[in-house]
Design a protein around this motif. Structure first.
Motif, mmCIF file in Angstrom:
data_model
loop_
_atom_site.group_PDB
_atom_site.id
_atom_site.type_symbol
_atom_site.label_atom_id
_atom_site.label_comp_id
_atom_site.label_asym_id
_atom_site.label_seq_id
_atom_site.Cartn_x
_atom_site.Cartn_y
_atom_site.Cartn_z
ATOM 1 N N GLU A 94 0.849 -1.214 0.000
ATOM 2 C CA GLU A 94 0.000 0.000 0.000
ATOM 3 C C GLU A 94 0.869 1.244 0.000
ATOM 4 O OE1 GLU A 94 -1.676 3.549 1.579
ATOM 5 O OE2 GLU A 94 -0.343 2.269 2.778
ATOM 6 N N SER A 95 1.909 1.238 0.818
ATOM 7 C CA SER A 95 2.814 2.387 0.889
ATOM 8 C C SER A 95 3.512 2.616 -0.450
ATOM 9 C CB SER A 95 3.848 2.156 1.993
ATOM 10 O OG SER A 95 4.754 3.229 2.072
ATOM 11 N N SER A 151 0.985 3.940 -2.979
ATOM 12 C CA SER A 151 0.660 5.331 -2.661
ATOM 13 C C SER A 151 1.691 6.272 -3.267
ATOM 14 C CB SER A 151 0.599 5.512 -1.141
ATOM 15 O OG SER A 151 0.320 6.862 -0.807
ATOM 16 N N HIS A 182 -8.648 5.389 8.328
ATOM 17 C CA HIS A 182 -8.468 6.089 7.056
ATOM 18 C C HIS A 182 -7.828 7.457 7.269
ATOM 19 C CE1 HIS A 182 -10.283 3.211 4.413
ATOM 20 N NE2 HIS A 182 -11.470 3.259 4.995
ATOM 21 N N ASN A 198 -4.126 6.927 8.313
ATOM 22 C CA ASN A 198 -3.294 6.480 7.199
ATOM 23 C C ASN A 198 -3.151 7.552 6.124
ATOM 24 O OD1 ASN A 198 -1.690 4.325 6.243
ATOM 25 N ND2 ASN A 198 -3.258 3.754 4.762
ATOM 26 N N ASN A 244 -5.075 8.273 3.596
ATOM 27 C CA ASN A 244 -5.418 7.913 2.227
ATOM 28 C C ASN A 244 -6.465 8.830 1.596
ATOM 29 O OD1 ASN A 244 -7.061 6.221 4.200
ATOM 30 N ND2 ASN A 244 -8.257 5.956 2.342
ATOM 31 N N LYS A 280 -4.106 0.108 -10.357
ATOM 32 C CA LYS A 280 -3.290 0.406 -9.182
ATOM 33 C C LYS A 280 -4.088 1.190 -8.140
ATOM 34 C CE LYS A 280 1.285 0.023 -11.207
ATOM 35 N NZ LYS A 280 2.626 0.610 -11.360
ATOM 36 N N TRP A 327 -4.794 -0.156 -4.477
ATOM 37 C CA TRP A 327 -4.405 0.717 -3.364
ATOM 38 C C TRP A 327 -5.603 0.959 -2.443
ATOM 39 C CZ3 TRP A 327 -6.260 5.842 -2.716
ATOM 40 C CH2 TRP A 327 -5.672 6.535 -1.649
ATOM 41 N N GLN A 360 -8.237 -0.962 -2.008
ATOM 42 C CA GLN A 360 -8.573 -2.200 -1.301
ATOM 43 C C GLN A 360 -7.611 -2.460 -0.153
ATOM 44 O OE1 GLN A 360 -8.594 -5.049 -4.530
ATOM 45 N NE2 GLN A 360 -10.780 -4.793 -4.875
ATOM 46 N N LEU A 361 -6.328 -2.207 -0.370
ATOM 47 C CA LEU A 361 -5.343 -2.389 0.699
ATOM 48 C C LEU A 361 -5.597 -1.413 1.837
ATOM 49 C CD1 LEU A 361 -2.081 -2.908 -1.401
ATOM 50 C CD2 LEU A 361 -3.496 -4.651 -0.304
ATOM 51 N N ASN A 362 -6.042 -0.202 1.507
ATOM 52 C CA ASN A 362 -6.368 0.768 2.542
ATOM 53 C C ASN A 362 -7.523 0.298 3.415
ATOM 54 O OD1 ASN A 362 -4.941 3.437 2.818
ATOM 55 N ND2 ASN A 362 -5.094 3.332 0.596
ATOM 56 N N ILE A 370 -3.387 -11.011 -0.489
ATOM 57 C CA ILE A 370 -3.254 -9.891 -1.420
ATOM 58 C C ILE A 370 -3.063 -10.380 -2.853
ATOM 59 C CG2 ILE A 370 -1.733 -7.966 -2.075
ATOM 60 C CD1 ILE A 370 -1.288 -7.491 0.936
#
Length: 417
Positions: free
Chosen positions: A15-16, A19, A134, A137, A139, A163, A167, A169-171, A271
């Motif tokens: 995710e990082s 981002s 949220h 993080n 996002n 992407k 991203w 979904q990972l958040n 994932i």
């Protein structure tokens, strides 16, 4: 009491990385600077005006029970920025958060009334913790940038779409972890999932939590076995439930629980399901054809140009979230292996759908003319491949090539100077 939380412990490396990639691709540092210079109105102001006028603000004087609960969660998660909480009359079981662009203005968390009515206080703690995750993080800031640059979602390049979706979904998985930190009881969290998904009460339905988790693993196999894809911003519930279940069993919460490395390995497995953007046998062979045929054709004149590589990557983006990484792995193969991949994928595609013959051949021509140069070796390779793999006679192949040149070829004018 405020917890000593190291927020890096609860993130996901992918995710990082995504981002940063998305932010850089959108030239975030420049666009945000221009938005600040232009005094672009924050969407927080728009939503705040609606919420202030049509929703109920959670304040200590009016709703002390919920106000104290929300403030306790805020302190528990170590989030120090101000948040305005609202309850909106809405039949959908939902909640959302909005990060303020102005540090002097509070962030926003809104909870729909149906969710408040359906959830117990403990389940509501999970939901509020999730939304606060949220904000923690950050996002929502990147989401705002994405929405500004691509207000028309259909104009977003397919690779970036994939992407951004991954991203997002990972958040959600990271936010779920904060929900668990706010309510560290896996049964309560799963009950909240069940209610949000079904709108039904877990206890009223007499659902057994252990059986639910075991059944969830079976449902997860449906997605592991390429039977389903998910292009929604939220991961499917089987993934969310299992991700939270393995997180709850980690050393963060359980003595002698799974190590961070084991947790990361199990998360990588989950994932990997989210990385899929293809679900048919034809998609697999088309991916192999695009990369192998592209490499063979582009190297037929002795080198692969940037324009040729760009076409290959653009085509791959329809079936790969990380087309660059995929093609780099293929580059490591021996020449004979790439040729074998090309032969097998071509035969399989035409076996499944013979009508794709011309499209496959035209792709090769697109590669040839991408660098705005024509080469005898390229022409000879094309004619040979047309005959050996697509069943075209020389005259047929030449006519198709000429038609593509007539409609799509632009000579390199630099040679005129």
């Amino acid at each position: 009491m405020k917890c000593n939380i190291n927020h890096e412990d609860y993130g996901l490396p992918l995710e990082s990385s995504l981002s940063s990639q998305i932010y850089d691709a959108l030239q975030g540092n420049i666009v945000e600077q221009l938005m600040e210079m232009a005094k672009t109105q924050s969407p927080t102001n728009y939503f705040r005006s609606i919420l202030e006028g049509h929703s109920f603000k959670v304040e200590q004087a009016t709703l002390p029970h919920y106000y104290n609960m929300f403030q306790e969660i805020k302190e528990q998660l170590g989030f120090e920025d101000n948040i305005d909480f609202y309850v909106t009359g809405d039949s959908s079981v939902n909640a959302y958060s909005i990060c303020s662009m102005n540090p002097e203005e509070p962030n926003i968390i809104n909870v729909n009334s149906s969710l408040v009515e359906l959830m117990t206080d403990d389940e509501l703690r999970f939901v509020i913790g999730h939304e606060m995750g949220h904000l923690i993080n950050g996002n929502t800031k990147l989401t705002r940038l994405i929405d500004f640059v691509y207000s028309n979602k259909e104009e977003t390049p397919i690779t970036l779409q994939y992407k951004i979706r991954l991203w997002g979904q990972l958040n959600e998985l990271i936010a779920d972890r904060y929900g668990f930190l706010a309510m560290p009881n896996i049964n309560v969290c799963i009950s909240a999932f069940f209610k949000m998904a079904s709108g039904l009460d877990f206890d009223k339905m007499k659902m057994n939590i252990e059986n639910f988790i075991e059944d969830n693993k079976k449902r997860l196999d449906f997605f592991r076995n390429d039977k389903g894809l998910n292009f929604d911003v939220h991961p499917v519930n089987p993934i969310r439930v299992e991700a939270l279940n393995i997180f709850a069993k980690s050393e963060f919460f359980v003595k002698d629980g799974t190590s961070r490395q084991e947790l990361n390995n199990e998360m990588d497995d989950l994932i990997s399901i989210l990385l899929r953007v293809r679900n048919s046998e034809l998609d697999v062979y088309m991916t192999d054809y695009i990369v192998s045929a592209g490499i063979i054709m582009s190297n037929s004149d002795g080198e692969m140009s940037e324009k040729e590589l760009e076409i290959i990557l653009d085509e791959l983006s329809a079936t790969q979230i990380f087309p660059g990484e995929f093609i780099n792995e293929i580059f490591k193969l021996e020449k004979d292996q790439i040729i074998s991949m090309f032969i097998q994928s071509t035969h399989k595609i035409l076996e499944i759908n013979p009508n794709l013959r011309e499209a496959l051949f035209i792709y090769l021509i697109q590669i040839m003319i991408a660098d705005k140069k024509l080469d005898n070796n390229e022409i000879n390779t094309l004619i040979q491949m047309a005959n050996d793999f697509f069943g075209y006679q020389q005259v047929e192949a030449a006519n198709i090539i000429l038609e593509m040149l007539k409609n799509n070829f632009t000579p390199n004018v630099i040679s005129l100077y």
